[in-house]
Design a protein around this motif. Structure first.
Motif, PDB file in Angstrom:
ATOM      1  N   ARG A 184       0.838  -1.205   0.000  1.00 23.94           N
ATOM      2  CA  ARG A 184       0.000   0.000   0.000  1.00 23.94           C
ATOM      3  C   ARG A 184       0.865   1.244   0.000  1.00 23.94           C
ATOM      4  N   TYR A 185       0.488   2.175  -0.853  1.00 24.84           N
ATOM      5  CA  TYR A 185       1.169   3.470  -0.944  1.00 24.84           C
ATOM      6  C   TYR A 185       0.127   4.561  -0.691  1.00 24.84           C
ATOM      7  N   GLU A 186       0.279   5.272   0.392  1.00 26.95           N
ATOM      8  CA  GLU A 186      -0.701   6.313   0.738  1.00 26.95           C
ATOM      9  C   GLU A 186      -0.615   7.483  -0.248  1.00 26.95           C
ATOM     10  N   ALA A 187      -1.760   8.033  -0.592  1.00 27.20           N
ATOM     11  CA  ALA A 187      -1.781   9.171  -1.521  1.00 27.20           C
ATOM     12  C   ALA A 187      -1.142  10.415  -0.906  1.00 27.20           C
ATOM     13  N   GLU A 188      -1.379  10.606   0.399  1.00 21.20           N
ATOM     14  CA  GLU A 188      -0.860  11.822   1.040  1.00 21.20           C
ATOM     15  C   GLU A 188       0.661  11.827   1.118  1.00 21.20           C
ATOM     16  N   SER A 203       5.620   6.537  -6.514  1.00 20.07           N
ATOM     17  CA  SER A 203       6.790   5.767  -6.904  1.00 20.07           C
ATOM     18  C   SER A 203       6.655   4.407  -6.240  1.00 20.07           C
ATOM     19  N   VAL A 204       6.595   3.360  -7.058  1.00 18.72           N
ATOM     20  CA  VAL A 204       6.371   2.022  -6.514  1.00 18.72           C
ATOM     21  C   VAL A 204       7.498   1.104  -6.957  1.00 18.72           C
ATOM     22  N   THR A 205       7.745   0.106  -6.146  1.00 17.07           N
ATOM     23  CA  THR A 205       8.821  -0.839  -6.414  1.00 17.07           C
ATOM     24  C   THR A 205       8.238  -2.207  -6.725  1.00 17.07           C
ATOM     25  N   ALA A 206       8.668  -2.768  -7.834  1.00 13.52           N
ATOM     26  CA  ALA A 206       8.238  -4.108  -8.213  1.00 13.52           C
ATOM     27  C   ALA A 206       9.427  -5.059  -8.105  1.00 13.52           C
ATOM     28  N   ALA A 207       9.172  -6.222  -7.534  1.00 13.15           N
ATOM     29  CA  ALA A 207      10.243  -7.197  -7.359  1.00 13.15           C
ATOM     30  C   ALA A 207      10.695  -7.774  -8.697  1.00 13.15           C
ATOM     31  N   ALA A 208       9.748  -7.811  -9.643  1.00 10.94           N
ATOM     32  CA  ALA A 208      10.055  -8.406 -10.944  1.00 10.94           C
ATOM     33  C   ALA A 208       9.204  -7.714 -11.996  1.00 10.94           C
ATOM     34  N   ILE A 234      -7.254  -1.783 -11.788  1.00  7.46           N
ATOM     35  CA  ILE A 234      -6.839  -1.987 -13.170  1.00  7.46           C
ATOM     36  C   ILE A 234      -5.606  -2.901 -13.158  1.00  7.46           C
ATOM     37  N   THR A 235      -5.313  -3.458 -14.304  1.00  7.43           N
ATOM     38  CA  THR A 235      -4.135  -4.312 -14.446  1.00  7.43           C
ATOM     39  C   THR A 235      -3.156  -3.635 -15.389  1.00  7.43           C
ATOM     40  N   ALA A 236      -1.881  -3.664 -15.041  1.00 12.58           N
ATOM     41  CA  ALA A 236      -0.858  -3.048 -15.888  1.00 12.58           C
ATOM     42  C   ALA A 236       0.464  -3.760 -15.686  1.00 12.58           C
ATOM     43  N   ALA A 237       1.318  -3.630 -16.669  1.00  7.79           N
ATOM     44  CA  ALA A 237       2.661  -4.218 -16.575  1.00  7.79           C
ATOM     45  C   ALA A 237       3.598  -3.245 -15.879  1.00  7.79           C
ATOM     46  N   LEU A 238       4.402  -3.774 -14.989  1.00  9.00           N
ATOM     47  CA  LEU A 238       5.427  -2.985 -14.309  1.00  9.00           C
ATOM     48  C   LEU A 238       6.806  -3.485 -14.699  1.00  9.00           C
ATOM     49  N   ASN A 239       7.785  -2.583 -14.584  1.00  6.94           N
ATOM     50  CA  ASN A 239       9.180  -2.971 -14.742  1.00  6.94           C
ATOM     51  C   ASN A 239       9.715  -3.474 -13.406  1.00  6.94           C
ATOM     52  N   ALA A 240      10.738  -4.274 -13.453  1.00  8.65           N
ATOM     53  CA  ALA A 240      11.449  -4.601 -12.220  1.00  8.65           C
ATOM     54  C   ALA A 240      12.068  -3.324 -11.664  1.00  8.65           C
ATOM     55  N   GLY A 241      11.962  -3.150 -10.364  1.00  7.29           N
ATOM     56  CA  GLY A 241      12.534  -1.964  -9.737  1.00  7.29           C
ATOM     57  C   GLY A 241      11.506  -0.856  -9.601  1.00  7.29           C
ATOM     58  N   THR A 242      11.959   0.387  -9.781  1.00  9.89           N
ATOM     59  CA  THR A 242      11.112   1.542  -9.523  1.00  9.89           C
ATOM     60  C   THR A 242      10.238   1.876 -10.726  1.00  9.89           C
ATOM     61  N   ASN A 243       8.980   2.158 -10.450  1.00  8.50           N
ATOM     62  CA  ASN A 243       8.012   2.576 -11.468  1.00  8.50           C
ATOM     63  C   ASN A 243       7.258   3.796 -10.943  1.00  8.50           C
ATOM     64  N   THR A 244       6.781   4.630 -11.867  1.00  9.30           N
ATOM     65  CA  THR A 244       5.875   5.694 -11.467  1.00  9.30           C
ATOM     66  C   THR A 244       4.465   5.336 -11.924  1.00  9.30           C
ATOM     67  N   TRP A 258      -5.480   5.788  -1.211  1.00 10.58           N
ATOM     68  CA  TRP A 258      -4.229   5.061  -1.429  1.00 10.58           C
ATOM     69  C   TRP A 258      -4.236   4.322  -2.747  1.00 10.58           C
ATOM     70  N   LEU A 259      -3.031   3.857  -3.104  1.00 10.38           N
ATOM     71  CA  LEU A 259      -2.804   2.923  -4.207  1.00 10.38           C
ATOM     72  C   LEU A 259      -2.237   1.645  -3.607  1.00 10.38           C
ATOM     73  N   GLU A 260      -2.805   0.511  -3.998  1.00  8.10           N
ATOM     74  CA  GLU A 260      -2.185  -0.761  -3.647  1.00  8.10           C
ATOM     75  C   GLU A 260      -1.703  -1.446  -4.915  1.00  8.10           C
ATOM     76  N   VAL A 261      -0.521  -2.038  -4.827  1.00 13.94           N
ATOM     77  CA  VAL A 261       0.082  -2.741  -5.953  1.00 13.94           C
ATOM     78  C   VAL A 261       0.289  -4.195  -5.543  1.00 13.94           C
ATOM     79  N   ALA A 262      -0.300  -5.088  -6.322  1.00 13.54           N
ATOM     80  CA  ALA A 262      -0.164  -6.521  -6.061  1.00 13.54           C
ATOM     81  C   ALA A 262       0.417  -7.190  -7.288  1.00 13.54           C
ATOM     82  N   GLN A 263       1.432  -7.963  -7.077  1.00 17.54           N
ATOM     83  CA  GLN A 263       2.022  -8.732  -8.173  1.00 17.54           C
ATOM     84  C   GLN A 263       1.785 -10.215  -7.958  1.00 17.54           C
ATOM     85  N   ALA A 264       1.587 -10.909  -9.058  1.00 20.43           N
ATOM     86  CA  ALA A 264       1.263 -12.332  -8.986  1.00 20.43           C
ATOM     87  C   ALA A 264       2.438 -13.153  -8.484  1.00 20.43           C
ATOM     88  N   THR A 265       3.617 -12.653  -8.728  1.00 18.22           N
ATOM     89  CA  THR A 265       4.796 -13.383  -8.284  1.00 18.22           C
ATOM     90  C   THR A 265       5.536 -12.549  -7.258  1.00 18.22           C
TER      91      THR A 265
END
Ligand code: GCU
Length: 138
Positions: A5-9, A44-49, A98-108, A124-131
């Motif tokens: 979870r990433y808070e909007a504030e 700014s969100v971080t994706a493991a993969a 919504i569903t979207a593709a993320l890069n490994a590492g930092t994404n906006t 807030w924004l929550e980001v969930a990855q399948a892996t």
């Protein structure tokens, strides 16, 4: 699967203000978008993969008018004028996914209002990855 979870504030707010005068938010408040087209919140969100992710935005809209927003990932719109319809009042929150593709590492991830009404209030924004990332060799 990991959900973060990433808070909007705590995000980068352009033409909006962090407020706490409506109930039910998480963290220390929510973002009240200015009532102009182009007002935005960027996380700014971080994706493991690299790969598909589920992006969930929690919002309230105390009006009866849709407050659409463009959702962009790394500068590319992945959902144009996504609907954020009325939730009944400003204390009532709903989630939009919504569903979207993320890069490994930092994404906006940016949510930008497309009408003169501005965006809804965003909690807030929550980001969930399948892996949980690449398999670890052993
Ligand atoms: C009201 C409400 C705000 C909201 C605003 C709007 O002022 O209290 O939280 O952001 O309407 O219409 O955007």
């Amino acid at each position: 699967a990991a959900t973060t979870r990433y808070e909007a504030e705590a995000a980068t707010i352009t033409q909006g203000v962090a407020e706490s005068n409506h109930a039910g938010y998480s963290g220390t408040g929510f973002v009240n978008y200015d009532n102009v087209a182009g007002s935005s919140v960027q996380w700014s969100v971080t994706a493991a993969a690299a790969g598909s992710a589920t992006l969930t935005i929690r919002f309230s809209n105390g009006t009866t008018t849709n407050r659409p927003m463009d959702i962009a990932v790394n500068g590319t719109t992945v959902a144009a004028a996504s609907a954020f319809n009325g939730t009944g009042n400003w204390d009532t929150w709903q989630s939009k996914t919504i569903t979207a593709a993320l890069n490994a590492g930092t994404n906006t991830i940016r949510a930008t209002a497309t009408t003169a009404n501005g965006g809804p209030n965003v909690d807030w924004l929550e980001v969930a990855q399948a892996t949980d990332g690449p398999a670890v060799p052993f």
